[in-house]
Write an enzyme that holds these catalytic residues in place. Structure first.
Site, PDB file in Angstrom:
ATOM      1  CD  GLU A 179      -3.384   0.790   1.995  1.00 24.99           C
ATOM      2  OE1 GLU A 179      -3.410  -0.364   2.087  1.00 24.99           O
ATOM      3  OE2 GLU A 179      -3.944   1.670   2.226  1.00 24.99           O
ATOM      4  NE  ARG A 180      -2.563   5.226  -0.108  1.00 26.17           N
ATOM      5  CZ  ARG A 180      -3.332   5.514  -1.213  1.00 26.17           C
ATOM      6  NH1 ARG A 180      -3.133   5.597  -2.528  1.00 26.17           N
ATOM      7  NH2 ARG A 180      -4.576   5.871  -0.828  1.00 26.17           N
ATOM      8  CG  ASN A 222      -5.521  -0.116   5.603  1.00 24.88           C
ATOM      9  OD1 ASN A 222      -6.241   0.324   6.636  1.00 24.88           O
ATOM     10  ND2 ASN A 222      -5.160   0.441   4.642  1.00 24.88           N
ATOM     11  CE  LYS A 299      -6.501   3.039   8.399  1.00 24.09           C
ATOM     12  NZ  LYS A 299      -6.106   2.746   7.279  1.00 24.09           N
ATOM     13  CD  GLU A 303      -7.997   6.025   5.954  1.00 25.38           C
ATOM     14  OE1 GLU A 303      -7.436   5.218   5.796  1.00 25.38           O
ATOM     15  OE2 GLU A 303      -7.944   7.129   5.373  1.00 25.38           O
ATOM     16  NE  ARG A 336      -1.375   4.140  11.813  1.00 18.06           N
ATOM     17  CZ  ARG A 336      -1.969   4.628  10.755  1.00 18.06           C
ATOM     18  NH1 ARG A 336      -3.218   3.988  10.259  1.00 18.06           N
ATOM     19  NH2 ARG A 336      -1.350   5.224   9.663  1.00 18.06           N
ATOM     20  CE  LYS A 372      -1.641   8.507   8.772  1.00 24.60           C
ATOM     21  NZ  LYS A 372      -2.335   8.495   7.489  1.00 24.60           N
ATOM     22  CG  ASP A 377      -3.170  10.763   5.073  1.00 27.21           C
ATOM     23  OD1 ASP A 377      -2.279  10.407   5.633  1.00 27.21           O
ATOM     24  OD2 ASP A 377      -4.129  10.327   4.301  1.00 27.21           O
ATOM     25  CD  GLU A 399       2.006   6.254  11.001  1.00 27.64           C
ATOM     26  OE1 GLU A 399       1.313   5.832  12.122  1.00 27.64           O
ATOM     27  OE2 GLU A 399       1.009   6.515   9.979  1.00 27.64           O
ATOM     28  CD  GLU A 405      -0.884   7.990   0.681  1.00 34.74           C
ATOM     29  OE1 GLU A 405      -0.403   7.880   1.740  1.00 34.74           O
ATOM     30  OE2 GLU A 405      -2.318   8.279   0.538  1.00 34.74           O
ATOM     31  CD1 TRP A 555     -11.236  10.232   2.508  1.00 32.79           C
ATOM     32  CD2 TRP A 555     -11.884   8.956   1.121  1.00 32.79           C
ATOM     33  NE1 TRP A 555     -10.881   9.279   3.194  1.00 32.79           N
ATOM     34  CE2 TRP A 555     -11.618   8.268   2.526  1.00 32.79           C
ATOM     35  CE3 TRP A 555     -12.708   7.938   0.390  1.00 32.79           C
ATOM     36  CZ2 TRP A 555     -11.734   7.024   2.794  1.00 32.79           C
ATOM     37  CZ3 TRP A 555     -12.639   6.726   0.849  1.00 32.79           C
ATOM     38  CH2 TRP A 555     -12.232   5.969   1.729  1.00 32.79           C
TER      39      TRP A 555
HETATM   40  C1  BDP Z   1      -3.626   7.268   4.164  1.00 28.73           C
HETATM   41  C2  BDP Z   1      -3.427   6.380   2.870  1.00 28.73           C
HETATM   42  C3  BDP Z   1      -4.027   5.031   3.077  1.00 28.73           C
HETATM   43  C4  BDP Z   1      -3.494   4.610   4.516  1.00 28.73           C
HETATM   44  C5  BDP Z   1      -3.807   5.707   5.635  1.00 28.73           C
HETATM   45  C6  BDP Z   1      -3.392   5.299   7.031  1.00 28.73           C
HETATM   46  O1  BDP Z   1      -4.142   6.857   1.708  1.00 28.73           O
HETATM   47  O2  BDP Z   1      -3.704   4.174   2.111  1.00 28.73           O
HETATM   48  O3  BDP Z   1      -4.174   3.315   4.810  1.00 28.73           O
HETATM   49  O4  BDP Z   1      -3.516   6.831   5.344  1.00 28.73           O
HETATM   50  O5  BDP Z   1      -2.441   5.906   7.343  1.00 28.73           O
HETATM   51  O6  BDP Z   1      -2.912   8.383   3.876  1.00 28.73           O
HETATM   52  O7  BDP Z   1      -3.900   4.483   7.561  1.00 28.73           O
END
Ligand code: BDP
Length: 717
Positions: A179-180, A222, A299, A303, A336, A372, A377, A399, A405, A555
């Protein structure tokens, strides 16, 4: 075509004369060209006493062999009768040598001394520490001193990490997609583990140990409950065994609904006795195989991920339940704070604080709340997250995102330590002036027992690990800042350039400047003056200020820039969302007025008319255009500098960087044109003369689609 053939030819002939190997990262041990320096080192340190033959001792021995063979072209002598390089923990040193070192209280368990002693005829370099892990870090620093061509006889270093948990977070899925991720597939070959141990695992551990990283979360936030199954625990165990001699612990992400998904239980309610027992048993099962397993990163209720809220329970209930399961084994939980919900009308920038601040002091001792760097983000620029300093009774873990990304994915050269430094230096004022984010996370301003910093990794199966040759600098820089969050980005840039390429000042000086400016360039051509989150949807590559129809408003881009006939920007003062109230009074005072708000955060906190008069005397609309243009010109400047660096760089890296800079320039122009055309619809103002004539209209930019842009994980499809 001719040019292409010529450059391929140049690559072929010159690749023989260069020994820089991209795979070796900053651990390039090319022969020291200056003979006088090489000879001095040889006379100073070639007779070695190594006071350990443990697995970490073997790692130390191999590293010294590699370094000496490369840098000095000699085989080190480890059985020397009169050693001049002594490598041993404090308890193994002769009393006479021990006396020459500072008091042991000057270092912590992971720290070390690097001390040159000159006595009459006898000169010695001592590397010592309380633990073997500290010894390994000391040895890497000693080798670095030679890579930097420093004078060993001047060494008198007592160094210790300022942060305890220095972790990479891999957003790697079990199917090896990342992912990313922009550097190929996941390096974890789960299918062939535990039988196949790849050389990359060892080299990964070595590289991380060299910069002090002491833990790695192997799986995506995730997460997938399968990784907790017995079969995967065996695979994890194999990796843990590879990493252990390098002082690196393994961690996993825990899927909150795992007790249900494994088919064992019908609920994952954290207050349910069976659920508690399930996690306790799971922890016991893991620790029976991996006694130094680090713990879990979670997490939850973010999301779409499951979490305690699904059962009407809080984040504290969830985190503490898991904390109890790992506590008997000294494990930790990193919970998180990246939470936001579309059901809440509250500004997304406020939600994590609103939810977590009331929990201050309620988490168990082995819980870290992982926050974060900014409240939205991982944007090219964000003010620091208001939670830093706001939860004095809770250890907060930083973080950062090393993978790019939102900063150009695989193709943009951006030196992130500059971004990290900016965040860490910010003053929160929460405990008076000088309460910087760095001092909050390294525990200087509290008696917190636990401290940590995580970086979302940019590592993959790419032959050079990070895809973009300069992505390596971001991995390196993260490690240095996790060790000491007050290290300057400039020092990091210089060290990395010297260790990776050459110490020649005609290379290091202009390239340091290039690296340090590269972050501001990306801010300028993507999101200047406090704009944020206006990237294309989902994959986040390229501009998308027009993005508006998404499953949730926060978003979209229009949610963040709020461009309209009356102006642009997000009002986060008391007349708007009042996100400012989450900061200290000093910051509130300064940022509530646009004339005292730093330009870099202007549109983060204010919605202002297009003709608003800026500090420069020009209108806001003019300054937006000027910043986009400047960003483009900065990339052109980077290209010019790079052109002069050919003689210092491996030809393949030179050409690859050249091509990537061309892509970056093209994309910077695309960002400028698309954003300016889009904003013009509302401002109705002409572009200043310095903006080149546009040959394409807004519809053209809107129509560009990027199917298969990398980095989107199956969890989002
Ligand atoms: C967002 C990303 C996503 C991550 C999420 C996260 O787009 O892919 O799952 O953060 O940090 O920036 O959980």
């Amino acid at each position: 075509m001719k040019k292409y053939i010529l450059s391929v030819f140049l690559i072929m002939i010159s690749s023989f004369s260069f020994s820089q190997k991209p795979y070796d990262l900053w651990l390039q041990y090319d022969k020291i060209e200056d003979q006088a320096i090489g000879d001095t080192y040889k006379s100073q340190v070639s007779n070695i006493y190594l006071g350990t033959n443990s697995p970490t001792g073997i790692v130390i021995k191999e590293e010294i062999e590699k370094a000496f063979k490369g840098l000095l072209e000699i085989e080190p002598k480890f059985d020397a009768k009169t050693p001049n390089l002594i490598i041993a923990t404090l308890d193994k040193l002769d009393a006479s040598i021990r006396e020459e070192l500072p008091d042991s209280s000057k270092i912590n368990d992971e720290g070390y001394f690097l001390q040159y002693i000159s006595e009459k005829e006898e000169n010695k370099l001592i590397i010592s520490s309380k633990t073997e892990k500290g010894l390994l870090y000391g040895v890497f620093n000693f080798i670095k001193q030679m890579q930097l061509r420093n004078d060993l006889s001047k060494l008198s270093i007592s160094d210790s990490p300022k942060i305890q948990k220095r972790l990479l977070n891999h957003w790697d899925n079990l199917d090896r997609s990342v992912e990313r991720g922009y550097s190929g597939f996941s390096i974890w070959d789960w299918y062939l583990l535990p039988e196949l141990i790849k050389q990359e695992y060892i080299d990964y551990a070595r590289a991380n140990a060299s910069i002090g990283i002491n833990g790695t979360v192997l799986t995506n936030v995730n997460s997938n409950a399968l990784v907790l199954s017995p079969r995967y625990i065996q695979k994890l165990k194999a990796l843990a065994e590879v990493f252990r001699p390098y002082g690196i612990q393994v961690y996993l992400t825990a899927r909150f609904s795992a007790p249900i998904e494994t088919g064992d239980l019908e609920t994952a309610d954290p207050l349910n006795a069976e659920v508690k027992q399930w996690w306790k048993n799971k922890a016991d099962e893991i620790y029976a195989e991996i006694p130094d397993f680090g713990g879990f990163l979670v997490k939850a209720n973010s999301e779409g991920q499951p979490g305690p809220n699904n059962y009407g329970r809080s984040h504290v209930d969830g985190a503490n339940m898991l904390a109890e399961a790992v506590a008997p084994h000294n494990g930790i939980i990193m919970w998180r704070a990246f939470v936001y919900s579309e059901e809440k009308p509250e500004d997304r920038a406020k939600q994590a604080y609103s939810e977590f601040k009331p929990f201050d002091g309620k988490f168990k001792d082995n819980v870290l709340v992982q926050v974060k760097n900014g409240a939205i983000d991982f944007q090219p620029r964000e003010p620091f997250h208001p939670l830093f300093g706001a939860m004095p009774n809770t250890p907060l873990m930083m973080e950062f995102q090393i993978t790019q990304e939102y900063l150009g994915g695989m193709s943009h050269l951006v030196f992130l330590p500059k971004l990290f430094e900016e965040v860490l230096e910010e003053d929160t004022y929460t405990q008076g002036k000088g309460s910087t984010v760095a001092k909050i996370i390294d525990g200087q301003l509290s008696n917190k027992k636990l401290t940590g910093m995580a970086g979302v990794a940019n590592i993959g199966t790419a032959k050079n690990w990070t895809g973009h040759p300069f992505g390596q600098a971001n991995w390196y820089g993260f490690g240095r800042l996790a060790w000491n969050p007050e290290t300057s980005a400039k020092t990091i840039a210089q060290d990395w350039l010297k260790m990776t390429f050459t110490d020649k000042s005609d290379f290091v000086d202009p390239m340091t400047k290039l690296l340090l400016e590269s972050r501001e360039a990306v801010v300028n051509y993507m999101t200047p003056l406090g704009l944020h989150h206006i990237m294309a949807a989902n994959h986040h590559q390229g501009p998308g200020p027009w993005v508006k129809d998404m499953p949730r408003p926060d978003w979209t881009s229009v949610y963040y820039h709020k461009a309209a006939a009356d102006g642009i920007g997000f009002d986060r003062t008391s007349s708007g969302s009042n996100a400012l109230e989450q900061y200290s009074p000093e910051i509130q005072k300064k940022y509530s007025d646009p004339t005292t708000t730093p330009d870099k955060y202007l549109l983060w906190f204010h919605h202002l008319p297009w003709d608003y008069k800026m500090k420069s005397g020009k209108t806001l609309c003019y300054e937006i255009a000027a910043h986009y243009q400047k960003g483009v010109e900065q990339v052109e400047g980077m290209q010019k500098t790079w052109q002069k660096m050919q003689e210092y760089v491996n030809p393949q890296v030179f050409e690859k960087t050249n091509m990537l800079l061309n892509i970056q320039l093209k994309e910077a122009k695309k960002w400028r044109n698309a954003c300016l055309l889009y904003f013009q619809q509302f401002s109705k103002m002409d572009f200043p003369d310095f903006i080149p004539k546009m040959t394409k209209d807004l519809n053209y930019y809107k129509s560009l689609k990027l199917p298969y842009a990398p980095g989107i994980s199956p969890s989002w499809n």
